[in-house]
Design an enzyme around this catalytic site. Structure first.
Site, short mmCIF file in Angstrom:
data_model
loop_
_atom_site.label_atom_id
_atom_site.label_comp_id
_atom_site.label_asym_id
_atom_site.label_seq_id
_atom_site.Cartn_x
_atom_site.Cartn_y
_atom_site.Cartn_z
N ASP A 4 0.79 -1.27 0.34
CA ASP A 4 0.02 -0.10 0.19
C ASP A 4 0.81 1.05 -0.13
O ASP A 4 1.53 1.14 0.78
CB ASP A 4 -1.07 0.22 1.32
CG ASP A 4 -1.99 0.93 0.80
OD1 ASP A 4 -2.24 1.15 0.26
OD2 ASP A 4 -2.34 1.70 2.21
N HIS B 126 1.32 3.41 -9.02
CA HIS B 126 1.79 2.35 -9.60
C HIS B 126 2.79 1.00 -10.37
O HIS B 126 3.37 0.40 -9.76
CB HIS B 126 0.01 1.44 -10.05
CG HIS B 126 -1.09 2.04 -8.99
ND1 HIS B 126 -0.95 1.75 -8.17
CD2 HIS B 126 -1.67 2.62 -9.38
CE1 HIS B 126 -2.61 1.95 -7.32
NE2 HIS B 126 -2.81 2.75 -8.22
N LEU C 266 10.69 -20.29 -5.97
CA LEU C 266 10.13 -19.07 -4.40
C LEU C 266 8.76 -19.16 -5.24
O LEU C 266 8.65 -19.15 -6.38
CB LEU C 266 10.43 -17.65 -4.44
CG LEU C 266 9.62 -16.80 -3.98
CD1 LEU C 266 9.25 -16.91 -2.18
CD2 LEU C 266 9.47 -15.60 -4.57
C1 IPE Z 1 -5.22 -3.04 -0.32
O1 IPE Z 1 -5.22 -1.59 -0.14
C2 IPE Z 1 -4.99 -3.45 -1.93
C3 IPE Z 1 -4.40 -3.27 -1.86
C4 IPE Z 1 -3.44 -3.23 -1.26
C5 IPE Z 1 -3.88 -4.63 -3.34
P1 IPE Z 1 -6.03 -0.23 -0.43
O2 IPE Z 1 -5.19 0.85 -0.47
O3 IPE Z 1 -7.28 -0.60 -1.00
O4 IPE Z 1 -7.41 -0.57 1.45
P2 IPE Z 1 -7.68 0.84 1.95
O5 IPE Z 1 -9.19 1.47 1.25
O6 IPE Z 1 -6.70 1.75 2.36
O7 IPE Z 1 -8.66 0.06 3.40
C1 IPE Z 2 -1.70 0.40 -3.60
O1 IPE Z 2 -1.44 1.41 -3.50
C2 IPE Z 2 -2.63 -0.57 -4.83
C3 IPE Z 2 -3.01 -0.81 -4.95
C4 IPE Z 2 -4.30 -0.95 -4.32
C5 IPE Z 2 -3.63 -1.47 -6.10
P1 IPE Z 2 -2.38 2.66 -3.35
O2 IPE Z 2 -3.60 2.94 -4.33
O3 IPE Z 2 -3.42 2.51 -2.30
O4 IPE Z 2 -1.72 3.48 -2.73
P2 IPE Z 2 -2.33 4.99 -1.65
O5 IPE Z 2 -2.99 4.08 -0.81
O6 IPE Z 2 -3.72 5.68 -2.57
O7 IPE Z 2 -1.31 5.80 -1.00
MG MG Z 3 -4.12 2.52 -0.37
#
Ligand code: IPE
Ligand code: IPE
Ligand code: MG
Length: 243
Positions: free
Chosen positions: A17, A34, A128
């Site tokens: 995240d 991303h 792995l």
């Molecule tokens: C969790 O992150 C999902 C992934 C990393 C793929 P999110 O950014 O979607 O989670 P929330 O919305 O903060 O709970």
């Molecule tokens: C996690 O990073 C990746 C996915 C959920 C695909 P985020 O896109 O949730 O990044 P933040 O949380 O907005 O910084």
């Molecule tokens: Mg996020």
């Protein structure tokens, strides 16, 4: 299971995240975050292989991420295709087996085919196992496991934990020892709800694109300081409590 000091984790799960915030800090579009996240993942896969981690499971797209703007969702789908075509050969040469956990019935045929192709092309590898959780949700996993068991004709009174575990998406892997979430949020966000019953949780403020081998080592060091009790008493239950 008896309590034990944590040794090296066999199975690490990661909620990757913080990509969006990483990009925002740089005044870039979220998609750039991303993209940088994929580069971080490739390095972390290598670092895990070098540390003899047997299973790495990463949350790449949750069953709730469809709520994001359509432009971000389609960008993530395209990025997955690009990432696989760019990194699959190298990962496979390094002995990485790719497996997918998630509901592929509801992703586009192009994405589904690319994911199944990656699974098939790396099926012979064993160094792995990298499980990519894609359109995955912990609740979805429990429901689909129940559905499979019921379809097999398992009677309600025969439906126990071992039976359900056999039908979960990652039945081939031991439960994660260590669950890492980057990005500073302290929540599970519907990741491996069943499998992480006894995982050690480590939350890092590092945004995912900045996560590297040194950060991984810090998380593993944190994990190794934990005493895993699994409901048992501690290492020295005779020791009186400090007053
Ligand atoms: C969790 O992150 C999902 C992934 C990393 C793929 P999110 O950014 O979607 O989670 P929330 O919305 O903060 O709970
Ligand atoms: C996690 O990073 C990746 C996915 C959920 C695909 P985020 O896109 O949730 O990044 P933040 O949380 O907005 O910084
Ligand atoms: Mg996020």
């Amino acid at each position: 299971m008896a309590s034990s000091a944590a040794s090296n984790p066999r199975h690490i799960a990661i909620v990757m995240d913080g990509n969006g915030r990483w990009a925002r800090k740089r005044l870039m579009p979220r998609g750039m975050g991303h993209k940088a996240g994929v580069d971080a993942l490739v390095k972390v896969v290598q670092a895990c292989a070098d540390r003899n981690v047997e299973f790495l499971t990463v949350f790449a797209f949750s069953s709730e991420n469809w709520k994001r703007p359509e432009e971000e969702v389609s960008g993530l789908m395209s990025l997955l295709l690009v990432a696989l075509s760019k990194h699959l050969v190298r990962l496979s040469a390094d002995g990485v087996r790719i497996r997918i956990a998630g509901d592929l019935a509801h992703v586009s045929p192009k994405v589904r085919d690319a994911l199944l192709d990656a699974e098939q092309k790396t099926a012979h590898n064993s160094r792995l196992t990298l499980t990519v959780a894609f359109n995955y949700g912990g609740r979805w996993d429990i429901v689909q496991a129940c559905q499979k068991a019921l379809r097999e004709g398992v009677a309600p009174e025969a439906l126990d934990e071992a039976t359900l575990a056999r039908h979960m998406a990652m039945a081939y892997a031991p439960d994660p020892d260590l669950l890492i979430r980057t990005g500073g949020e302290v929540r599970i966000s519907n990741f491996l709800l069943w499998q992480c019953a006894y995982a050690e949780l480590v939350f890092s403020d590092c945004l995912w694109p900045d996560f590297d081998a040194a950060q991984l080592d810090a998380c593993i060091a944190d994990y190794r300081r934990r005493e895993r009790r699994f409901g048992d008493v501690g290492a020295d239950p005779a020791e009186p409590l400090a007053s």
